[in-house]
Design a protein around this motif. Structure first.
Motif, PDB file in Angstrom:
ATOM      1  N   ALA A 232       0.811  -1.221   0.000  1.00 40.43           N
ATOM      2  CA  ALA A 232       0.000   0.000   0.000  1.00 40.43           C
ATOM      3  C   ALA A 232       0.843   1.268   0.000  1.00 40.43           C
ATOM      4  O   ALA A 232       0.291   2.372  -0.094  1.00 40.43           O
ATOM      5  CB  ALA A 232      -0.928   0.007   1.210  1.00 40.43           C
ATOM      6  N   VAL A 255      -0.057 -12.088   0.435  1.00 42.77           N
ATOM      7  CA  VAL A 255      -1.012 -11.796   1.511  1.00 42.77           C
ATOM      8  C   VAL A 255      -0.934 -12.902   2.550  1.00 42.77           C
ATOM      9  O   VAL A 255      -0.548 -14.034   2.254  1.00 42.77           O
ATOM     10  CB  VAL A 255      -2.451 -11.678   0.966  1.00 42.77           C
ATOM     11  CG1 VAL A 255      -2.597 -10.446   0.087  1.00 42.77           C
ATOM     12  CG2 VAL A 255      -2.847 -12.932   0.184  1.00 42.77           C
ATOM     13  N   GLN A 260      -7.206 -11.782   3.956  1.00 38.77           N
ATOM     14  CA  GLN A 260      -6.500 -10.620   3.413  1.00 38.77           C
ATOM     15  C   GLN A 260      -6.613 -10.582   1.893  1.00 38.77           C
ATOM     16  O   GLN A 260      -6.751  -9.501   1.294  1.00 38.77           O
ATOM     17  CB  GLN A 260      -5.037 -10.670   3.840  1.00 38.77           C
ATOM     18  CG  GLN A 260      -4.354  -9.312   3.893  1.00 38.77           C
ATOM     19  CD  GLN A 260      -2.990  -9.408   4.539  1.00 38.77           C
ATOM     20  OE1 GLN A 260      -2.028  -9.854   3.921  1.00 38.77           O
ATOM     21  NE2 GLN A 260      -2.901  -8.968   5.795  1.00 38.77           N
ATOM     22  N   ARG A 263      -9.756  -8.971   0.639  1.00 41.15           N
ATOM     23  CA  ARG A 263      -9.821  -7.508   0.745  1.00 41.15           C
ATOM     24  C   ARG A 263      -9.185  -6.829  -0.465  1.00 41.15           C
ATOM     25  O   ARG A 263      -9.328  -5.620  -0.645  1.00 41.15           O
ATOM     26  CB  ARG A 263      -9.144  -7.040   2.037  1.00 41.15           C
ATOM     27  CG  ARG A 263      -9.930  -7.396   3.290  1.00 41.15           C
ATOM     28  CD  ARG A 263      -9.466  -6.609   4.504  1.00 41.15           C
ATOM     29  NE  ARG A 263      -8.209  -7.111   5.034  1.00 41.15           N
ATOM     30  CZ  ARG A 263      -8.102  -8.073   5.939  1.00 41.15           C
ATOM     31  NH1 ARG A 263      -9.203  -8.650   6.420  1.00 41.15           N
ATOM     32  NH2 ARG A 263      -6.934  -8.455   6.387  1.00 41.15           N
ATOM     33  N   LEU A 264      -8.490  -7.617  -1.285  1.00 43.68           N
ATOM     34  CA  LEU A 264      -7.826  -7.069  -2.471  1.00 43.68           C
ATOM     35  C   LEU A 264      -8.485  -7.513  -3.773  1.00 43.68           C
ATOM     36  O   LEU A 264      -8.528  -6.752  -4.739  1.00 43.68           O
ATOM     37  CB  LEU A 264      -6.353  -7.491  -2.496  1.00 43.68           C
ATOM     38  CG  LEU A 264      -5.479  -7.114  -1.299  1.00 43.68           C
ATOM     39  CD1 LEU A 264      -4.045  -7.553  -1.546  1.00 43.68           C
ATOM     40  CD2 LEU A 264      -5.537  -5.626  -1.033  1.00 43.68           C
ATOM     41  N   CYS A 265      -8.964  -8.759  -3.808  1.00 38.17           N
ATOM     42  CA  CYS A 265      -9.446  -9.339  -5.061  1.00 38.17           C
ATOM     43  C   CYS A 265     -10.711 -10.152  -4.840  1.00 38.17           C
ATOM     44  O   CYS A 265     -11.040 -10.532  -3.710  1.00 38.17           O
ATOM     45  CB  CYS A 265      -8.370 -10.259  -5.664  1.00 38.17           C
ATOM     46  SG  CYS A 265      -6.901  -9.413  -6.260  1.00 38.17           S
ATOM     47  N   ARG A 287      -9.190  -7.556  -9.491  1.00 39.28           N
ATOM     48  CA  ARG A 287      -8.889  -6.615  -8.410  1.00 39.28           C
ATOM     49  C   ARG A 287     -10.157  -5.874  -7.988  1.00 39.28           C
ATOM     50  O   ARG A 287     -10.945  -5.444  -8.834  1.00 39.28           O
ATOM     51  CB  ARG A 287      -7.835  -5.634  -8.899  1.00 39.28           C
ATOM     52  CG  ARG A 287      -7.439  -4.541  -7.934  1.00 39.28           C
ATOM     53  CD  ARG A 287      -6.328  -3.721  -8.557  1.00 39.28           C
ATOM     54  NE  ARG A 287      -5.905  -2.615  -7.709  1.00 39.28           N
ATOM     55  CZ  ARG A 287      -4.826  -1.872  -7.957  1.00 39.28           C
ATOM     56  NH1 ARG A 287      -4.087  -2.122  -9.025  1.00 39.28           N
ATOM     57  NH2 ARG A 287      -4.497  -0.888  -7.145  1.00 39.28           N
ATOM     58  N   ALA A 291      -9.294  -1.773  -3.513  1.00 31.39           N
ATOM     59  CA  ALA A 291      -8.191  -2.551  -2.947  1.00 31.39           C
ATOM     60  C   ALA A 291      -7.072  -1.621  -2.484  1.00 31.39           C
ATOM     61  O   ALA A 291      -6.613  -0.767  -3.260  1.00 31.39           O
ATOM     62  CB  ALA A 291      -7.655  -3.533  -3.980  1.00 31.39           C
ATOM     63  N   VAL A 293      -3.953  -1.034  -2.496  1.00 30.63           N
ATOM     64  CA  VAL A 293      -2.685  -1.368  -3.139  1.00 30.63           C
ATOM     65  C   VAL A 293      -2.233  -0.160  -3.948  1.00 30.63           C
ATOM     66  O   VAL A 293      -3.035   0.456  -4.660  1.00 30.63           O
ATOM     67  CB  VAL A 293      -2.832  -2.607  -4.061  1.00 30.63           C
ATOM     68  CG1 VAL A 293      -1.562  -2.845  -4.846  1.00 30.63           C
ATOM     69  CG2 VAL A 293      -3.179  -3.844  -3.245  1.00 30.63           C
ATOM     70  N   LEU A 304      -4.774  -8.539 -10.093  1.00 31.87           N
ATOM     71  CA  LEU A 304      -3.570  -8.565  -9.275  1.00 31.87           C
ATOM     72  C   LEU A 304      -3.071  -9.998  -9.208  1.00 31.87           C
ATOM     73  O   LEU A 304      -3.870 -10.943  -9.193  1.00 31.87           O
ATOM     74  CB  LEU A 304      -3.852  -8.081  -7.852  1.00 31.87           C
ATOM     75  CG  LEU A 304      -3.966  -6.580  -7.585  1.00 31.87           C
ATOM     76  CD1 LEU A 304      -4.361  -6.362  -6.126  1.00 31.87           C
ATOM     77  CD2 LEU A 304      -2.654  -5.870  -7.887  1.00 31.87           C
ATOM     78  N   LEU A 306      -1.782 -12.507  -6.794  1.00 36.89           N
ATOM     79  CA  LEU A 306      -1.708 -12.746  -5.360  1.00 36.89           C
ATOM     80  C   LEU A 306      -1.080 -14.102  -5.076  1.00 36.89           C
ATOM     81  O   LEU A 306      -1.256 -15.057  -5.835  1.00 36.89           O
ATOM     82  CB  LEU A 306      -3.097 -12.729  -4.721  1.00 36.89           C
ATOM     83  CG  LEU A 306      -3.913 -11.438  -4.769  1.00 36.89           C
ATOM     84  CD1 LEU A 306      -5.161 -11.606  -3.913  1.00 36.89           C
ATOM     85  CD2 LEU A 306      -3.099 -10.245  -4.297  1.00 36.89           C
ATOM     86  N   GLU A 323       0.228  -6.475   7.036  1.00 35.64           N
ATOM     87  CA  GLU A 323      -0.371  -5.951   5.812  1.00 35.64           C
ATOM     88  C   GLU A 323       0.283  -6.639   4.620  1.00 35.64           C
ATOM     89  O   GLU A 323       1.361  -7.233   4.750  1.00 35.64           O
ATOM     90  CB  GLU A 323      -0.191  -4.430   5.720  1.00 35.64           C
ATOM     91  CG  GLU A 323       1.255  -3.965   5.673  1.00 35.64           C
ATOM     92  CD  GLU A 323       1.366  -2.454   5.534  1.00 35.64           C
ATOM     93  OE1 GLU A 323       0.959  -1.937   4.467  1.00 35.64           O
ATOM     94  OE2 GLU A 323       1.869  -1.807   6.468  1.00 35.64           O
TER      95      GLU A 323
END
Length: 752
Positions: A232, A255, A260, A263-265, A287, A291, A293, A304, A306, A323
């Motif tokens: 981030a 992640v 976690q 929360r991004l994808c 994504r 997110a 990022v 993304l 991951l 994080e």
């Protein structure tokens, strides 16, 4: 009266160094059976006797409950008379004879080890190198076979008394686990500054503090170094990109777990299964709009990459950081990743502000594997850590040992002995001297590891490829040239355990064809011995040759010529457009190609998405990213019949240009273009089915890394009644070419 039975069982596959003998030992004792188990040059040999019901249950459970890391290829059972064994024992293996045992891939930390890692009362609490027979480093630490501690990079660490007790106890999960160690006898972790001097304090806590502060840290992993920043942290991500000289190619993000990741994808069940599998690959996922990022992590992408932690060190570091973190290859540009400490400090000193290192050597540098899910399964974009060097099984055995040298980009090699095809890990683009050296060293290592001395060597037909040059320089071998796109289709056949014939659809970057042009949009009647060209995309010039692959606007010029002078793409490149057209018309520095890659590049430039690229496939990838996946409209391409079917792909470009001029949205145009390509493929396959009687298609080539195109093509082919083969274990791009070459060379070597 109890009926007794004895069987001799021979198990082949990945069954050494994965806890197979302790599993057999425990299973036999649980069932009250007697006998013995040992390793041999082919796998594991078992003698077991006892009550008939117990022996039958043993044989069932042997495959049903095998250790997670094992890969059983075959089980041979021969009945005999009971020998009167007393109890069940593990005996020493016979090292005599050729080496035919397999080496397991590196595997993510198991749940048992993670519980120990988190247990304050345990002697391995927070120890970054915890491992057992079910997890940990394998391929990256192996120097030779048989798989034994003395032939790994753990040889220099003498086991303490406690570890030795576990190592020699057949009932312990660390029985014969070669990476076994603890804080008293194993590797140490250190945090260094940019000059290589030790920093005080706990290395993991210190590393997390640096990452939170926006610093770049080089972290030594299983297969080499990664470069890490807090995902981030905008300034840190931008600094990493600038220092690494990686202008736009996306970074991967690690992640701590699925929570976690979500929360991004967007993470569905399929994605979760890929993320949590024992290989722990990078998985490309959609994504989320919000997110957290940094923009510099994956510019121009709606997805993304991951991955979840796969070593104890990663778990500890992410737990301390709290994080997500970027984790990208520890290299500059396209160099191989650094895997030795001193070399890393030298090569990465201008990038990293600190180094998190340890004293367990990495013998084989290995990148992270990359997978991409789609509605019909998943595609392997890069096959490396977690998969190599475990073999694929060919449908028919090779009469003689084979080496296949692969392509120039996304280089791999493949060795074949019998039915086993050992596809190397992703090595990289061979136009870099260090990568080429790694390629040659890798071949030597595999030859020694699996006791293979190639007698047949397969290569691409392009003499400019450094992989081809390497093959041609070898002596005392039979050389077999394999056309590039035939190798792609053969790779898909081998990936699916098939031999053909099929209607092969190879949509790929330009590659040397059999007629002096550059192929890459091909319809082939192919099996493992031969291929015949049945159709192709219409030829188009590539103005400037190699420059056209770096500047997609040139391909827009080649497809449109001067038919749409008012388009934005013309205005953006007004000074150069006439020069490109002149080259195309004169045929000077403008090789003709049927490749599908430049077609996607042209439309990407036409839509103003990408005029120039900074990495291979960027224009096409970003075009897919911009496409509306719900668009149902489709552009139509004329298909003409003759000696060969010819798809006039310029029709698709002109239709897109007309929509651009009409103000139609980019997502709509990109969606209609993808649908149009899929429709053209299906129409050709239907026409060719009528001519050949073949009802199976095989889809391969780098363009089929495009999930949207793959989904559209597969669903339309199946709706038309075709059986469709796609890649599931090896890349459809050039990373799978060596497997295809090897399969072709092996098939041609068999007596007719």
């Amino acid at each position: 009266m109890t009926v007794c039975k004895r069987v001799d069982v021979h198990v082949e596959g990945v069954v050494q160094g994965v806890g197979f003998r302790p599993f057999v030992y425990s299973l036999a004792n649980r069932l009250g059976l007697a006998g013995r188990v040992r390793n041999d040059v082919d796998g594991v040999f078992i003698e077991v006797e006892g009550a008939l019901a117990g022996v039958e249950e043993f044989l069932t459970a042997l495959e049903r409950d095998a250790p997670a890391l094992s890969e059983i290829e075959s089980v041979t059972v021969v009945s005999g008379e009971p020998a009167g064994h007393s109890g069940f024992t593990i005996t020493a293996g016979d090292p005599a004879g050729p080496r035919r045992t397999l080496v397991s891939a590196d595997t993510a930390t198991c749940d048992d080890c993670l519980r120990e890692l988190a247990d304050p009362a345990g002697r391995r609490h927070r120890y970054p190198f915890i491992a057992c027979a079910n997890c940990g480093p394998r391929f990256t630490i192996v120097r030779g076979v048989p798989y034994d501690r003395l032939l790994t990079t753990m040889a220099g660490f003498a086991m303490c008394a406690a570890c030795a007790t576990e190592y020699h106890d057949p009932a312990d999960r660390r029985f014969r686990a070669e990476p076994i160690c603890c804080p008293a006898c194993g590797p140490d972790l250190r945090l260094l500054d940019a000059r290589g001097a030790d920093l005080c304090g706990d290395p993991i806590a210190g590393c997390a503090t640096l990452l939170r502060a926006g610093r770049v840290v080089a972290v030594k992993g299983l297969g080499g170094f990664h470069l890490a920043v807090a995902a981030a942290h905008a300034e840190a991500a931008a600094a990493l990109r600038a220092r690494k000289h990686r202008a736009e190619k996306p970074f991967a993000v690690m992640v701590a777990g699925l929570d976690q990741a979500r929360r991004l994808c967007a993470v569905d069940e399929q994605a979760a299964a890929l993320l949590t599998g024992r290989a722990r690959p990078i998985v490309l996922l959609p994504r989320l709009p919000d997110a957290p990022v940094a923009a510099a992590v994956a510019p121009g992408r709606r997805d993304l990459g991951l991955m979840l932690p796969y070593t104890p060190l990663h778990h500890l570091l992410l737990g301390e950081l709290a994080e997500p973190m970027v984790l990208t290859g520890g290299n500059v540009g396209d160099e191989p990743i650094a895997h030795e400490d001193a070399d890393a400090v030298t090569r990465l000193g201008g990038i990293a502000d600190a180094f998190l290192v340890h004293d367990r050597a990495v013998h084989v540098r290995t990148d992270d594997s990359v997978l991409r899910p789609w509605s019909g399964g998943h595609t392997v974009l890069r096959r490396a850590r977690g998969h190599a060097p475990e073999p694929l099984t060919l449908r028919r055995p090779a009469p003689r040992p084979v080496l296949a040298c692969g392509a120039e980009l996304s280089g791999t090699f493949c060795l074949v002995r019998g039915r086993r095809a050992f596809l190397s890990q992703h090595i990289g683009d061979l136009d870099d001297h260090d990568t080429l050296r790694s390629f040659v060293e890798g071949i030597d290592h595999f030859c020694g590891l699996f006791d293979i001395r190639p007698e047949v060597v397969a290569h691409d037909l392009d003499p400019a490829y450094l992989s081809t040059r390497h093959a041609l320089e070898l002596t005392g071998v039979e050389l077999v040239g394999v056309q590039h796109h035939h190798a792609h289709i053969a790779s898909c056949l081998a990936d699916n355990g098939e031999t053909g014939p099929v209607i092969g659809v190879a949509l790929d970057a330009p590659g040397r064809g059999l007629d002096g042009t550059l192929w890459g949009g091909e319809f082939l009647r192919a099996d493992l011995t031969s291929c015949h060209r049945l159709g192709h995309l219409a030829l188009v010039p590539m103005p400037g040759g190699a420059a056209a692959t770096r500047q997609p606007w040139r391909m827009a010029a080649a497809y449109l010529r001067d038919e749409h002078p008012g388009l934005d793409v013309v205005r953006r490149n007004a000074a150069h457009w006439p020069d490109a057209l002149a080259l195309a018309r004169a045929g000077v520095d403008a090789p003709m190609t049927s490749s599908a890659g430049p077609l996607f590049d042209a439309v990407s430039a036409l839509l103003g998405i990408r005029d120039t690229i900074t990495y291979e496939g960027q224009a096409a990838a970003e075009l897919e990213q911009r496409a509306d996946p719900y668009e149902t409209g489709s552009y139509a391409a004329t298909i003409t019949e003759g000696d060969l079917l010819v798809v006039h792909a310029a029709d698709l470009v002109r239709a897109a240009a007309a929509d651009v001029a009409a103000g139609t949205g980019t997502g709509t145009i990109a969606g209609r273009f993808h649908n149009g390509v899929a429709d053209a493929v299906v129409r050709c396959c239907v026409m060719l089915r009528d001519d050949t009687g073949l009802n199976t298609t095989a889809l391969s080539g780098g363009v089929f890394q495009n999930a949207l195109l793959l989904e559209r093509t597969v669903e339309r082919l199946r709706a038309a009644g075709f059986r469709v083969l796609t890649h599931t274990r090896v890349p459809p791009g050039d990373g799978g070419v060596s497997l295809g070459q090897a399969a072709v060379a092996a098939a041609r070597d068999r007596p007719s």
